[in-house]
Design an enzyme around this catalytic site. Structure first.
Site, PDB file in Angstrom:
ATOM      1  N   ASP A 273       0.878  -1.174   0.000  1.00  0.00           N
ATOM      2  CA  ASP A 273       0.000   0.000   0.000  1.00  0.00           C
ATOM      3  C   ASP A 273       0.919   1.229   0.000  1.00  0.00           C
ATOM      4  O   ASP A 273       1.642   1.465   0.976  1.00  0.00           O
ATOM      5  CB  ASP A 273      -0.876  -0.052   1.273  1.00  0.00           C
TER       6      ASP A 273
ATOM      7  N   TYR B  96      -9.884  14.896  -7.695  1.00  0.00           N
ATOM      8  CA  TYR B  96      -8.960  13.926  -8.290  1.00  0.00           C
ATOM      9  C   TYR B  96      -7.760  14.679  -8.897  1.00  0.00           C
ATOM     10  O   TYR B  96      -6.596  14.354  -8.612  1.00  0.00           O
ATOM     11  CB  TYR B  96      -9.680  13.092  -9.352  1.00  0.00           C
TER      12      TYR B  96
ATOM     13  N   TRP C  98      -7.056   9.743 -20.570  1.00  0.00           N
ATOM     14  CA  TRP C  98      -8.047   8.760 -21.036  1.00  0.00           C
ATOM     15  C   TRP C  98      -7.378   7.402 -21.366  1.00  0.00           C
ATOM     16  O   TRP C  98      -7.469   6.899 -22.488  1.00  0.00           O
ATOM     17  CB  TRP C  98      -8.781   9.285 -22.258  1.00  0.00           C
TER      18      TRP C  98
HETATM   19  N1  LIG Z   1      -7.397   5.396 -16.276  1.00  0.00           N
HETATM   20  C1  LIG Z   1      -7.345   6.616 -16.811  1.00  0.00           C
HETATM   21  O1  LIG Z   1      -8.182   6.998 -17.658  1.00  0.00           O
HETATM   22  C2  LIG Z   1      -6.238   7.583 -16.438  1.00  0.00           C
HETATM   23  C3  LIG Z   1      -6.307   8.899 -16.925  1.00  0.00           C
HETATM   24  C4  LIG Z   1      -5.271   9.790 -16.579  1.00  0.00           C
HETATM   25  C5  LIG Z   1      -4.230   9.373 -15.761  1.00  0.00           C
HETATM   26  N2  LIG Z   1      -4.203   8.087 -15.298  1.00  0.00           N
HETATM   27  C6  LIG Z   1      -3.075   7.694 -14.459  1.00  0.00           C
HETATM   28  O2  LIG Z   1      -2.365   6.632 -15.080  1.00  0.00           O
HETATM   29  C7  LIG Z   1      -1.811   5.762 -14.083  1.00  0.00           C
HETATM   30  C8  LIG Z   1      -2.207   4.314 -14.354  1.00  0.00           C
HETATM   31  O3  LIG Z   1      -3.626   4.235 -14.270  1.00  0.00           O
HETATM   32  P1  LIG Z   1      -4.457   2.917 -14.593  1.00  0.00           P
HETATM   33  O4  LIG Z   1      -5.451   3.303 -15.621  1.00  0.00           O
HETATM   34  O5  LIG Z   1      -3.559   1.759 -14.831  1.00  0.00           O
HETATM   35  O6  LIG Z   1      -5.194   2.766 -13.201  1.00  0.00           O
HETATM   36  P2  LIG Z   1      -5.947   1.486 -12.561  1.00  0.00           P
HETATM   37  O7  LIG Z   1      -6.238   0.469 -13.599  1.00  0.00           O
HETATM   38  O8  LIG Z   1      -7.049   2.068 -11.752  1.00  0.00           O
HETATM   39  O9  LIG Z   1      -4.816   0.922 -11.590  1.00  0.00           O
HETATM   40  C9  LIG Z   1      -4.453   1.530 -10.395  1.00  0.00           C
HETATM   41  C10 LIG Z   1      -4.120   0.423  -9.419  1.00  0.00           C
HETATM   42  O10 LIG Z   1      -3.630   1.026  -8.203  1.00  0.00           O
HETATM   43  C11 LIG Z   1      -4.211   0.303  -7.115  1.00  0.00           C
HETATM   44  N3  LIG Z   1      -4.171   1.098  -5.893  1.00  0.00           N
HETATM   45  C12 LIG Z   1      -5.108   1.942  -5.390  1.00  0.00           C
HETATM   46  N4  LIG Z   1      -4.696   2.419  -4.197  1.00  0.00           N
HETATM   47  C13 LIG Z   1      -3.486   1.882  -3.948  1.00  0.00           C
HETATM   48  C14 LIG Z   1      -2.560   1.974  -2.873  1.00  0.00           C
HETATM   49  N5  LIG Z   1      -2.820   2.738  -1.799  1.00  0.00           N
HETATM   50  N6  LIG Z   1      -1.401   1.282  -2.945  1.00  0.00           N
HETATM   51  C15 LIG Z   1      -1.131   0.491  -4.015  1.00  0.00           C
HETATM   52  N7  LIG Z   1      -1.982   0.336  -5.041  1.00  0.00           N
HETATM   53  C16 LIG Z   1      -3.145   1.036  -5.025  1.00  0.00           C
HETATM   54  C17 LIG Z   1      -5.623   0.015  -7.602  1.00  0.00           C
HETATM   55  O11 LIG Z   1      -6.224  -0.993  -6.816  1.00  0.00           O
HETATM   56  P3  LIG Z   1      -7.838  -0.966  -6.588  1.00  0.00           P
HETATM   57  O12 LIG Z   1      -8.444  -0.884  -7.952  1.00  0.00           O
HETATM   58  O13 LIG Z   1      -8.077  -2.233  -5.851  1.00  0.00           O
HETATM   59  O14 LIG Z   1      -8.098   0.266  -5.762  1.00  0.00           O
HETATM   60  C18 LIG Z   1      -5.338  -0.430  -9.038  1.00  0.00           C
HETATM   61  O15 LIG Z   1      -5.005  -1.799  -9.083  1.00  0.00           O
HETATM   62  C19 LIG Z   1      -2.310   6.291 -12.731  1.00  0.00           C
HETATM   63  O16 LIG Z   1      -1.362   7.144 -12.159  1.00  0.00           O
HETATM   64  C20 LIG Z   1      -3.525   7.121 -13.113  1.00  0.00           C
HETATM   65  O17 LIG Z   1      -3.840   8.147 -12.183  1.00  0.00           O
HETATM   66  C21 LIG Z   1      -5.171   7.182 -15.628  1.00  0.00           C
END
Ligand SMILES: NC(=O)c1ccc[n+]([C@@H]2O[C@H](COP(=O)([O-])OP(=O)(O)OC[C@H]3O[C@@H](n4cnc5c(N)ncnc54)[C@H](OP(=O)(O)O)[C@@H]3O)[C@@H](O)[C@H]2O)c1
Length: 296
Positions: free
Chosen positions: A37, A126, A151
């Site tokens: 975490d 956010y 996105w």
């Molecule tokens: N998805 C988008 O559209 C988007 C857009 C702009 C920027 N981003 C950024 O791109 C990056 C990758 O995003 P992604 O799309 O791969 O996100 P994702 O699929 O939501 O993956 C994030 C992971 O982090 C885990 N997590 C949450 N809290 C945590 C903690 N305290 N310690 C360790 N792990 C934790 C989540 O677990 P749980 O699901 O169980 O909480 C999930 O497995 C992130 O920095 C995100 O902010 C994403």
């Protein structure tokens, strides 16, 4: 090179794991939220001390944009304090920290592509929590790569394309917002450019998106045509769906700086969707994938 991946169950982390499995020169360890975490400083220090990575790829994040309006603390705990913890431990152990932020650090009023020189002004919790994370990163270590992405889509559930296919199963007529514009960005391309930047020893802040831009409505139209889905898609404005969190109107970012730094043109978002769809078809039906329609 030893790599530690955080947030291992997320869509970007899964893409890194698929890539690194095949790469000889990297030895990767991936820890999900249960194993590490990032909001727990002791746990972060111990994990980094124990695995002694050269590089930490932070894919962990709190990404629930609407929920963050009601539970601001939860978003800041992960997206801000979590990054402070990682930056502190990476600096102490001389590791490169690669971190991802978002186009939602901008308010969307520029009426042009955002560059790295533009001043952020997030309009939801956010975005504020991700901007706080950026600042902790920059204050905490010089040895970082900070990519703002937008996105994001890949093989996971926390993305617009997955949500669309879920909606398409339930309803033949879908209303999609046409007044939110940005750049859909494929996890496969984020991984490719990140690894190139690491190999070229680049450091600092970059906007990492696919090329082009589109409204949510345009993305949905293109994706449904690819899948040969016949649902009727109706364009509506954001006020049609009262959401808890405000979203920027035009938050598309320019990828010129990173593209020039790694000497690589980054494909258009439509090309990225084409590759994503054909990859998904191959996984579902490896024998007869070419020309077949993905079943959603
Ligand atoms: N998805 C988008 O559209 C988007 C857009 C702009 C920027 N981003 C950024 O791109 C990056 C990758 O995003 P992604 O799309 O791969 O996100 P994702 O699929 O939501 O993956 C994030 C992971 O982090 C885990 N997590 C949450 N809290 C945590 C903690 N305290 N310690 C360790 N792990 C934790 C989540 O677990 P749980 O699901 O169980 O909480 C999930 O497995 C992130 O920095 C995100 O902010 C994403």
């Amino acid at each position: 090179m030893k790599i530690l991946i955080t947030g291992a169950d997320g869509q970007l982390a899964m893409e890194f794991q698929r890539y690194l499995e095949k790469a000889d020169c990297y030895q990767a360890t991936a820890l999900n939220k249960e194993k590490l975490d990032i909001s727990d400083l002791n746990a972060v220090s111990e994990a980094i001390l124990h695995s002694k990575p050269d590089i930490v790829l932070n894919c962990a994040a709190y990404n629930q944009v609407d929920k963050a309006e009601d539970d601001c603390n939860a978003a800041f705990k992960v997206n801000a304090a979590g990054i402070k913890n990682l930056a502190f431990s990476c600096k102490k152990n001389d590791a490169l920290l690669v971190h991802y932020s978002t186009d939602y650090v901008f308010d969307g009023t520029k009426e042009d592509f955002y560059t790295e020189d533009d001043v952020p002004n997030p309009i939801n919790n956010y975005g504020k929590s991700k901007l706080a994370g950026e600042r902790f990163l920059i204050e905490g270590t010089d040895n970082f790569l900070l990519f703002r992405v937008s996105w994001v889509f890949g093989h996971g559930k926390q993305n617009f394309l997955y949500k669309l296919t879920e909606l398409a199963r339930k309803d033949n007529k879908l209303k999609i917002v046409c007044d939110q514009v940005s750049v859909p960005t494929y996890t496969g391309d984020i991984v490719m450019i990140t690894m190139l930047a690491i190999e070229k020893r680049i450091r600092g802040l970059y906007h990492l998106t696919n090329s082009g831009y589109a409204s949510r409505y345009e993305v949905a139209r293109y994706y449904f045509e690819k899948l040969k889905l016949c649902n009727l898609l109706l364009p509506v404005t954001s006020n049609h769906f009262p959401m808890t969190a405000k979203r920027p109107y035009f938050s598309a970012m320019s990828n010129t700086k990173i593209s020039e730094a790694v000497h690589q043109r980054i494909p258009d978002w439509k090309d990225a969707i084409d590759r994503f769809v054909s990859g998904a078809q191959k996984r579902l039906n490896p024998e007869t994938s070419s020309g077949h329609v993905l079943k959603v």
